[in-house]
Structure formats: C-alpha cells, structure tokens
Design a protein around this motif. Sequence first.
Motif, short mmCIF file in Angstrom:
data_model
loop_
_atom_site.label_atom_id
_atom_site.label_comp_id
_atom_site.label_asym_id
_atom_site.label_seq_id
_atom_site.Cartn_x
_atom_site.Cartn_y
_atom_site.Cartn_z
N GLN A 70 -9.41 2.60 -9.18
CA GLN A 70 -10.10 2.54 -8.15
C GLN A 70 -10.79 3.76 -7.38
O GLN A 70 -11.86 4.15 -7.10
CB GLN A 70 -9.78 1.54 -7.21
CG GLN A 70 -9.52 0.13 -7.55
CD GLN A 70 -8.76 -0.75 -6.62
OE1 GLN A 70 -9.69 -1.33 -5.47
NE2 GLN A 70 -7.66 -0.98 -6.79
N PHE A 71 -9.66 4.73 -7.17
CA PHE A 71 -9.91 5.93 -6.35
C PHE A 71 -10.77 7.02 -7.27
O PHE A 71 -11.67 7.49 -6.91
CB PHE A 71 -8.61 6.61 -5.85
CG PHE A 71 -8.03 5.95 -4.66
CD1 PHE A 71 -8.72 5.19 -4.00
CD2 PHE A 71 -6.70 5.86 -4.63
CE1 PHE A 71 -8.43 4.62 -2.58
CE2 PHE A 71 -6.00 5.04 -3.67
CZ PHE A 71 -6.78 4.39 -2.81
N ALA A 72 -10.20 6.99 -8.68
CA ALA A 72 -10.87 7.71 -9.54
C ALA A 72 -12.20 7.31 -9.60
O ALA A 72 -13.14 8.20 -9.87
CB ALA A 72 -10.32 7.82 -10.90
N LYS A 73 -12.46 6.18 -9.77
CA LYS A 73 -14.05 5.75 -9.80
C LYS A 73 -14.99 6.00 -8.79
O LYS A 73 -16.10 6.52 -8.98
CB LYS A 73 -14.01 4.19 -10.41
CG LYS A 73 -13.62 3.76 -11.64
CD LYS A 73 -14.35 4.53 -12.70
CE LYS A 73 -15.78 4.11 -12.73
NZ LYS A 73 -16.39 4.92 -14.08
N GLN A 74 -14.29 5.80 -7.67
CA GLN A 74 -14.81 6.29 -6.40
C GLN A 74 -15.41 7.77 -6.38
O GLN A 74 -16.44 8.21 -5.72
CB GLN A 74 -14.25 6.04 -5.13
CG GLN A 74 -13.98 4.46 -4.89
CD GLN A 74 -13.03 3.97 -3.73
OE1 GLN A 74 -12.36 5.04 -3.26
NE2 GLN A 74 -12.68 2.75 -3.60
N ARG A 75 -14.50 8.59 -7.16
CA ARG A 75 -14.86 9.98 -7.10
C ARG A 75 -15.76 10.21 -8.38
O ARG A 75 -16.09 11.43 -8.59
CB ARG A 75 -13.71 10.82 -7.41
CG ARG A 75 -12.71 10.78 -6.06
CD ARG A 75 -11.37 11.15 -6.41
NE ARG A 75 -10.53 11.47 -5.13
CZ ARG A 75 -10.03 10.63 -4.46
NH1 ARG A 75 -10.30 9.31 -4.83
NH2 ARG A 75 -9.38 10.83 -3.41
N LEU A 77 0.77 -1.27 0.01
CA LEU A 77 0.15 -0.02 -0.09
C LEU A 77 0.79 1.33 -0.06
O LEU A 77 0.30 2.25 -0.77
CB LEU A 77 -0.93 -0.02 1.23
CG LEU A 77 -2.04 -1.08 1.34
CD1 LEU A 77 -2.69 -0.73 2.67
CD2 LEU A 77 -3.09 -0.73 0.05
N PRO A 78 1.94 1.35 0.65
CA PRO A 78 2.29 2.89 1.32
C PRO A 78 2.80 3.76 -0.14
O PRO A 78 2.00 4.66 -0.44
CB PRO A 78 3.58 2.51 2.11
CG PRO A 78 3.23 1.18 2.86
CD PRO A 78 2.61 0.48 1.63
N CYS A 79 3.87 3.34 -0.90
CA CYS A 79 4.18 4.15 -1.79
C CYS A 79 3.20 4.19 -2.92
O CYS A 79 2.95 5.49 -3.39
CB CYS A 79 5.51 3.51 -2.43
SG CYS A 79 6.54 4.58 -3.61
N ALA A 80 2.85 3.04 -3.51
CA ALA A 80 1.72 3.10 -4.83
C ALA A 80 0.56 3.71 -4.45
O ALA A 80 0.03 4.53 -4.93
CB ALA A 80 1.59 1.64 -5.30
N GLY A 81 0.01 3.33 -3.19
CA GLY A 81 -1.57 3.79 -2.81
C GLY A 81 -1.32 5.38 -2.48
O GLY A 81 -2.39 5.96 -2.87
N MET A 82 -0.32 5.83 -1.82
CA MET A 82 -0.31 7.18 -1.41
C MET A 82 0.08 8.26 -2.43
O MET A 82 -0.42 9.08 -2.87
CB MET A 82 0.94 7.55 -0.25
CG MET A 82 0.38 7.01 0.98
SD MET A 82 1.46 7.80 2.14
CE MET A 82 2.60 6.65 2.30
N THR A 83 1.12 7.60 -3.53
CA THR A 83 1.18 8.23 -4.98
C THR A 83 -0.12 8.41 -5.47
O THR A 83 -0.30 9.67 -6.15
CB THR A 83 2.14 7.38 -5.68
OG1 THR A 83 3.42 7.35 -4.87
CG2 THR A 83 2.47 8.18 -7.02
N ALA A 84 -0.87 7.33 -5.60
CA ALA A 84 -2.23 7.51 -6.42
C ALA A 84 -3.16 8.48 -5.78
O ALA A 84 -3.68 9.42 -6.36
CB ALA A 84 -2.79 6.13 -6.54
#
Length: 345
Positions: A173-178, A136-143
């Motif tokens: 995933q985050f873009a679709k949630q928005r 999660l950390p690097c990839a998830g926070m970067t996204a």
Amino acid sequence: MLDIDILPNIDLPQSMRAIELAEPGEQISLSDVRLPVPECSEHELLVKVEYVGLNPIDAHFAKSGFSKWQYPHILGLDAVGTVVQAKKGLFPNIGDRVMWHANIGEQGVLSDYAKVPNFAVSVVPENVTASEAATLPCAGMTALIALEKLQIVQGDTILIEAGAGAVGQFAIQFAKQRGADVFTTASKHNHKLVKKLGADAIFDYHDKKLCEKIRRELGPQGFDAVLDSIGGDSTIRNIELMRFCGRIACLRPLPNFEQELMFRKAPNIGIVSLAGAWLANSLCAQQKMSFMSNQLLEGLSKGTLSVPNVTLIEFTAQDVSRALHTQIKGTFTGKQVVKISEPTR
C-alpha cells in the motif's frame, strides 16, 4: 512520591494477570501467572492493556531467547490500551487510548497492565478500533522504515517478498502511494488479496521458474528496490534480480555473499530494526517511532490504509503458545491479536 492522577472511581489492583516465558526453547513453554502491577517513573504512563498484536519476532525469541531478557520474561511488543495512571500534566491524558511498540530489552506487554514512556505512544483516533490498531506498530513501522531506506519514488520498480504477510500488506500500500510499480510473491490463494492491495504483478513463491517469470515480466533492467523479508538464499536471489547499484532492505540476518556478486551488482544494503531504537538508547529514534505510529493511525482513520484480517487469540498461556507456533510455521494470513480485556470505550 510522584503526584499521580488516577481515573475517577477506578481502583487499581495490586496484582495482575500476565503470561510468562520461563526460559526459551523449541516448545515455547508459557505460564499464566499473577504479578505486581508495574510502578511508573516520572515520564511513564500506566496503561490498562486491551489488545496485543503478535509478531514473528515474538515467536523467534521465545524459541531462541534474547540477550537482554531476564527470565521469566513477559512476551509481547505491540499493545493498545487505556491510560489509567500518569504524573500530573503528562500527555497523553488519563482515559486516552494509546498504541505503542514496546522496548524489546524490557518486559513485554502480555499482561493486564504495562508501563511505557509517554513519548513512545500515539493516541488512537475515536473511529479506529483497538483490535485494528494492535495490528499496526511492528508490521506497519517496519514497512515504513524499509521504504524510507529504499528511497522509493514515483516510477520505481520494487519487489516486495511475502506480500500477503502483515509487513508485505502494508508495504504494498505504501509503495503504491509513492507511485512505484509493485511486484510481489505470495501463495496462489493470496493472489486476489495482494492484487486488491495494489500489487501490479504477483508471483507464486513456490514456482520453480520464479526468477525466469519475474525477468520476463520485469525486463532486463532489474528491480530498483527489494524489500527482503525472507532472508537466506532468497536475499542472494533478490540481489541477482536487482539492477546495478539497486537498493535492498533486509528484515533478516544477511547470508554470506560471494564477492563476485557484490562487485557485479554493488547493491545498497539496508538493515531494518525497530528494536535498535531502544537498544541504542536513541531518544530521537524512539520519538520517530511515535511519529510513524501517528502516520499509521491517521491512514487507518481516513480509510487510506487497510489492515490485515484480525484473528483474536484468548489471553491464556496455552492459546498464546499455540499462536506463536503458528507464527513460526507461517501457515496463516492476517494478524493474530490477543484480547487482554474489554475496551473501556
């Protein structure tokens, strides 16, 4: 002398295993070594490391070096492990499993033990496995940072480059949630994966008619936003595909732009850098990273966020070196995670 609590019935060793980079170079020459267990300052935790997630940035700096590093250097930025030592009253508590993205300017986390400021970690929920948390950390926070810079809202059209990469998978995933309409590029064999994650339109980045096919699908208006993870000529191409005053978040160094392109598109360009939170010595930014980590862990715990498939890597210099070369080639889908030790729970 600090007032230190130690887990009952656990004796901390004086030395630990670690993987060191003697000096940067194309071969990524790593060594298995034994080093003293780190000593913590007043607000630091000592963590028994269980899993370390590998990232392209690890491989990049293993080859090219980093100005803040002293050699030999321990690689690794994303870690999950259990707190085994802390000053009395410090949170998280001894015995808690934590996740964090380490300070790029200091020694990394490919070791049995690592120290980290207590405000920079997030507690891993009971129903989240340590190996999944390490993705999660690097990839998830970067996204998350990229989408924040892009100010994605309902109805926006966004192009997410390399949708099957770890950053791309989270960003879709985050873009679709928005509420965004998500376009992405991926190899043909990964189209099913990114479609499952929510991508609305998928293009083969090897296609010589890529721009033509994107414009046919998108229409004349251009993208509202682009998450550009490739850099170079791709950045220039992506700005061409944007609407006037569109927004682009770049994960790579910027190329040289023609003035005509800048005048014609007037792009809003954002640079994404997790390392900056540490290098700028911004306590606020470092704490925000912890908040984002909590958000990622909550999504995983509640089942609203999927993580890339995990490939476990043995904790040896040879295996980690091989994995870093794979990172550079980009010939895999998912996340490589080094198993340092057995989880304590």
